[in-house]
Motif scaffolding. Structure first.
Motif, PDB file in Angstrom:
ATOM      1  N   GLU A 141       0.827  -1.211   0.000  1.00  0.00           N
ATOM      2  CA  GLU A 141       0.000   0.000   0.000  1.00  0.00           C
ATOM      3  C   GLU A 141       0.857   1.255   0.000  1.00  0.00           C
ATOM      4  O   GLU A 141       0.567   2.218  -0.725  1.00  0.00           O
ATOM      5  CB  GLU A 141      -0.917  -0.006   1.231  1.00  0.00           C
ATOM      6  N   ASN A 142       1.889   1.272   0.816  1.00  0.00           N
ATOM      7  CA  ASN A 142       2.736   2.465   0.934  1.00  0.00           C
ATOM      8  C   ASN A 142       3.521   2.736  -0.335  1.00  0.00           C
ATOM      9  O   ASN A 142       3.865   3.887  -0.625  1.00  0.00           O
ATOM     10  CB  ASN A 142       3.692   2.322   2.120  1.00  0.00           C
ATOM     11  N   GLU A 143       3.809   1.707  -1.098  1.00  0.00           N
ATOM     12  CA  GLU A 143       4.488   1.908  -2.376  1.00  0.00           C
ATOM     13  C   GLU A 143       3.573   2.583  -3.389  1.00  0.00           C
ATOM     14  O   GLU A 143       4.038   3.322  -4.259  1.00  0.00           O
ATOM     15  CB  GLU A 143       4.964   0.562  -2.925  1.00  0.00           C
ATOM     16  N   LEU A 144       2.275   2.346  -3.244  1.00  0.00           N
ATOM     17  CA  LEU A 144       1.305   2.921  -4.176  1.00  0.00           C
ATOM     18  C   LEU A 144       0.666   4.203  -3.666  1.00  0.00           C
ATOM     19  O   LEU A 144       0.269   5.060  -4.437  1.00  0.00           O
ATOM     20  CB  LEU A 144       0.197   1.891  -4.463  1.00  0.00           C
ATOM     21  N   ASN A 145       0.578   4.337  -2.350  1.00  0.00           N
ATOM     22  CA  ASN A 145      -0.153   5.461  -1.769  1.00  0.00           C
ATOM     23  C   ASN A 145       0.527   5.900  -0.479  1.00  0.00           C
ATOM     24  O   ASN A 145       0.443   5.214   0.544  1.00  0.00           O
ATOM     25  CB  ASN A 145      -1.608   5.043  -1.500  1.00  0.00           C
ATOM     26  N   LEU A 150      -2.464   2.282   6.657  1.00  0.00           N
ATOM     27  CA  LEU A 150      -1.806   1.093   7.192  1.00  0.00           C
ATOM     28  C   LEU A 150      -0.431   1.485   7.706  1.00  0.00           C
ATOM     29  O   LEU A 150       0.461   1.835   6.931  1.00  0.00           O
ATOM     30  CB  LEU A 150      -1.679   0.014   6.112  1.00  0.00           C
ATOM     31  N   ASN A 151      -0.241   1.448   9.023  1.00  0.00           N
ATOM     32  CA  ASN A 151       1.033   1.813   9.632  1.00  0.00           C
ATOM     33  C   ASN A 151       1.185   1.063  10.954  1.00  0.00           C
ATOM     34  O   ASN A 151       0.278   0.358  11.400  1.00  0.00           O
ATOM     35  CB  ASN A 151       1.121   3.327   9.845  1.00  0.00           C
TER      36      ASN A 151
END
Length: 360
Positions: A141-145, A150-151
């Motif tokens: 998710e973090n790579e895309l957004n 989510l953390n």
């Protein structure tokens, strides 16, 4: 982690639970702690991918902190004052001590296991737990957004929620069900008869048997309704709105009164009576009452609902199949049906004799 894997983990823990119960050989025992240990271990096996021995120091510490946070909860009325109480030089209503136990679950369980999971993922190990699965999806998710929610902080909060939803409420519901069956022996006889006819005694009950065990399902539902273990659900208002002429400002904490729905006389007729038949029609088919909302409603409903339902069904069906619940003193008074309020409505501690069905 599919439903079959979850069911296997629950069944595995029940076998250990049954061995512990069998050690008492029909002598009176208070099962509150033992049920808590077993249900907590199911959550642990899901969250970190393994169960713990009952005498494991870290597991014992976790259980102690969980027990304290639930049993010594300051109650919903005082919860908003926790942040303020931390600044005081004295311990107002025990809020500081209570918060220390809450934070201990984070520092001694959640954070160390998240760290370990990250190290395992870095080594290329497989996804074997809720934590590792969450971390992997979080990375994607973090790579895309970059604004993904989510953390690590929300992972810690979710772990806390899984323990809250999947440990105390489930174990308390099981504890209640056994007590109610002491007061209604005819009900446990009907459940046992149904299990004998639909499953037999050559194997354990599985989730595949659930459609055929409708009376048992009705007993579990009625236990949830009658006891309303989680009577109030706190929610934070994200946007201001009007309701029934009242202005509800943003950031207000509101409490949903689930007890009012589960005990509405207009819906249930005789809510003060424990009557599983209210969930069955004339042909014995289950009736799905929309007012039965022990897990809340909508996308803010309990995240552990599916797991809790599986735990309740497998544990209670197996207990009914293996044992008959009998009072500590057959000639004396039954333990009272009285509710104690903390974060959950629980009965007063009591003892029960588990009589092995095979010896009857």
């Amino acid at each position: 982690m599919g439903k079959n894997i979850l069911a296997e983990k629950i069944q595995e823990e029940f076998e250990i639970f049954m061995e512990k119960i069998a050690e008492f050989k029909g002598q009176p025992v208070d099962t509150k702690l033992l049920i808590n240990v077993s249900i907590s271990n199911i959550i642990c096996s899901i969250i970190v991918g393994k169960r713990f021995d009952h005498d494991d120091p870290s597991f014992v510490k976790l259980l102690q902190n969980l027990s304290y946070t639930f049993q010594r909860s300051p109650g919903f009325a005082l919860t908003p004052f926790v942040t303020f109480a931390k600044r005081l030089p004295f311990d107002l209503f025990g809020l500081k001590t209570w918060m220390d136990h809450v934070l201990s679950i984070r520092s001694n369980f959640s954070v160390p296991h998240i760290k370990e999971a990250k190290e395992n993922l870095a080594k290329g190990e497989a996804l074997t737990s809720y934590i590792t699965s969450y971390l992997e999806i979080m990375r994607q998710e973090n790579e895309l957004n970059s604004s993904s929610l989510l953390n690590d902080e929300n992972l810690v909060a979710t772990i806390r929620g899984l323990f809250a939803a999947g440990t105390e409420t489930v174990s308390t519901t099981i504890y209640w069900c056994i007590l109610l069956c002491l007061h209604h022996p005819e009900i446990q006889d009907k459940v046992y008869k149904e299990i004998s006819e639909q499953v037999g005694h050559g194997r354990r009950v599985t989730m595949n048997d659930r459609p055929n065990l409708r009376y048992l399902d009705a007993v579990v539902r009625e236990t949830q309704r009658y006891t309303s273990v989680a009577p109030l659900l706190p929610r934070k208002v994200l946007e201001s709105f009007k309701m029934n002429g009242y202005n509800i400002p943003k950031d207000t904490i509101i409490f949903l009164n689930m007890h009012s729905s589960l005990h509405d006389a207009k819906v249930w007729g005789d809510p003060e009576n424990f009557r599983p038949e209210r969930f069955l029609d004339a042909k014995g088919n289950l009736i799905n009452h929309e007012e039965l909302v022990p897990f809340g409603l909508g996308k803010r409903s309990c995240p552990g609902e599916a797991l809790a339902k599986m735990e309740l069904f497998i544990f209670m069906s197996s207990l009914f199949q293996c044992f008959r619940f009998e009072p500590e003193d057959p000639s004396g008074e039954l333990p009272p049906i009285e509710k104690r309020f903390s974060l959950a409505l629980s009965p007063k501690n009591y003892k029960v004799r588990f009589v092995d069905r095979s010896s009857m």
